[in-house]
Design an enzyme around this catalytic site. Structure first.
Site, PDB file in Angstrom:
ATOM      1  CG  ASP B  12      17.842  56.042  30.864  1.00  0.00           C
ATOM      2  OD1 ASP B  12      16.621  55.935  31.066  1.00  0.00           O
ATOM      3  OD2 ASP B  12      18.506  55.176  30.277  1.00  0.00           O
ATOM      4  CB  CYS B 236      12.369  49.720  32.063  1.00  0.00           C
ATOM      5  SG  CYS B 236      11.027  49.649  30.854  1.00  0.00           S
ATOM      6  CG  ASN B 245      20.472  53.366  32.657  1.00  0.00           C
ATOM      7  OD1 ASN B 245      19.417  53.516  33.258  1.00  0.00           O
ATOM      8  ND2 ASN B 245      20.654  53.785  31.425  1.00  0.00           N
TER       9      ASN B 245
END
Lengths: 297, 297
Positions: B12, B236, B245
């Site tokens: 991520d 994002c 995050n």
């Protein structure tokens, strides 16, 4: 208003900034802050200009800002002489301060805690005689950069000493931003057995990313007053890597999301953060400020 | 281990980075992460290299990292072909993913939700046949950059659909980092009436500074699995100003302060953040990383 947000940016935020903000710019910025709906703004500090040159214009700032019936203007006052200047300038509320740890108090105030208390008592007595409300900042409540862990009993004895002098509200400071929510709970529960929750505020810094978690934990316990600094301005010169106070707009964002009324306009508040970031020419740590800037691109 | 931290940084975190990290560097870094005591590391994503060029070396990374009996290695798998590659590379756990909002799902996966579910079901069935555990990421649970508010019933229907397929754990993602603690409570309470808390994880982003407050709120409700990204890597691409995050080391700092065991060494974890910040040549949002760097000066 369910939660009272106290804005300390013009004082706690600017006191350590390298970039000098002119008196005119400070007044313009504080006038913008007044328009956000904030119930309290801490304008400056009446300490000697030798100690905090960035706030040497204390009297001019207090005299220059626009008055509004919904805002209380406060200032830090270290001693009798500072109080005279603050009263002459027309401050509404006086803020006194000391640390729970001897070493931090010595570095910050240049006195032992025992020698600080009578000075504060004198300020409180005279401020009360002048019909002013008084708040008391207790620093390094959750840990000290020199002494490490702080005993809750020490926090309690200093807090109750301030209350006995006639202080209206105490603000418990996580000066170096190291607290975690359980510590907030333990300390506030203990202090609240002696001092009503309605007279306890939390003053969080966000060095460790835990500031809003700590605000949330304190809110859940019944604390309803929180100090923030627009843009996340601030810091502690004695703790390495200590980033600023919790950003007022991040706190308001969280309370808005929780449907808790603060009477502060989030958008206007974020604009005040955008404005001061430009003046200071460095990116400020506030999260909602950075979102606002990204959305403008 | 009271709380299970799942490290998603290598996947991520790196998927949107401009600075290319070489396969050798990724492997060196992941080996360091293995040494922190983390119970889970999400190594990469087996999506087509066309979509995420930064993770085109998925198989080499999985094959190159040091194995340890205490760490489960996971990877994102979008479809049957991805699963074949993941199994061939020797992954331990498979992660499937979809959004609660049609528009985000369409942008991210290029399919409607209805057309995504059968593809996921096929992956889950085959992964289970290969004796692999499966986790399911549910994105935009607390709000979507396109559709705004997300109905909790939608979160519930997607989560239960994943559970019925045989997914072992669902991870509820605050993909654009806009959740506040009350929202976490409302959503998790509702989901937990159908799915055991032991099978629910929280995947927070820190766009609004609320990530640790949300972790704390979820912990208080009984959630015991949290996704983090070392250094606070991530973001994002569809939400402006969306920072990364939650930083794994900030989360561990908070849990350590609360005397909650994660089995992860905070100092080693912070060193992994220092290491990747140097590689990426940009300051990462992690708080404890910045403290560590300031203390080194």
């Amino acid at each position: 208003m369910e939660v009272k947000i106290r804005e300390v940016g013009p004082r706690d935020g600017l006191q350590n900034e390298k970039e000098i903000v002119s008196t005119e710019a400070k007044i313009e910025w504080i006038n913008q802050l007044v328009n956000t709906g904030l119930p309290y703004i801490e304008l400056t500090s009446f300490v000697h200009a030798k100690w905090i040159p960035a706030l040497a214009d204390a009297s001019e700032v207090v005299k220059g800002v626009k008055r509004s019936p919904h805002v209380t203007f406060g200032a830090l006052v270290p001693n009798e002489y500072g109080l005279e200047r603050a009263l002459e300038a027309g401050i509404d509320e006086v803020a006194v301060f000391l640390s729970t740890s001897e070493t931090h108090n010595q570095k910050n105030i240049n006195k032992t805690i025992d020698k600080t208390l009578p000075v504060i008592k004198n300020v409180v007595t005279q401020a009360k005689a002048a019909k002013k409300t008084v708040r008391g900042y207790v620093s390094t409540v959750f840990g000290c950069p020199y002494e490490g862990t702080v005993n809750v009993d020490k926090v309690l004895s200093i807090s109750t000493a301030l209350m006995e002098m006639g202080v209206d509200e105490i603000s418990l400071g996580d000066t170096i931003g190291i607290a975690t929510p359980n510590q907030i709970e333990n300390t506030i529960r203990k202090v609240a057995t002696y001092i009503p929750l309605s007279r306890i505020a939390l003053h969080p810094h966000d060095t460790s990313g835990t500031a809003l978690a700590n605000v949330y934990a304190a809110y859940k316990l019944g604390v309803r007053a929180f100090d923030g600094s627009v843009g996340g301005l601030g810091g502690c010169p004695y703790a390495k890597g200590a980033s600023g106070n919790v950003a007022t707009e991040d706190m308001i964002y969280m309370f808005n999301g929780m449907n808790i009324d603060t009477q502060v306009d989030l958008e206007k508040m974020t604009e005040c953060a955008v404005w001061i970031q430009k003046k200071l020419k460095r990116p400020l740590p506030s999260h909602r400020l950075q979102v606002a800037l990204a959305e403008k691109k």
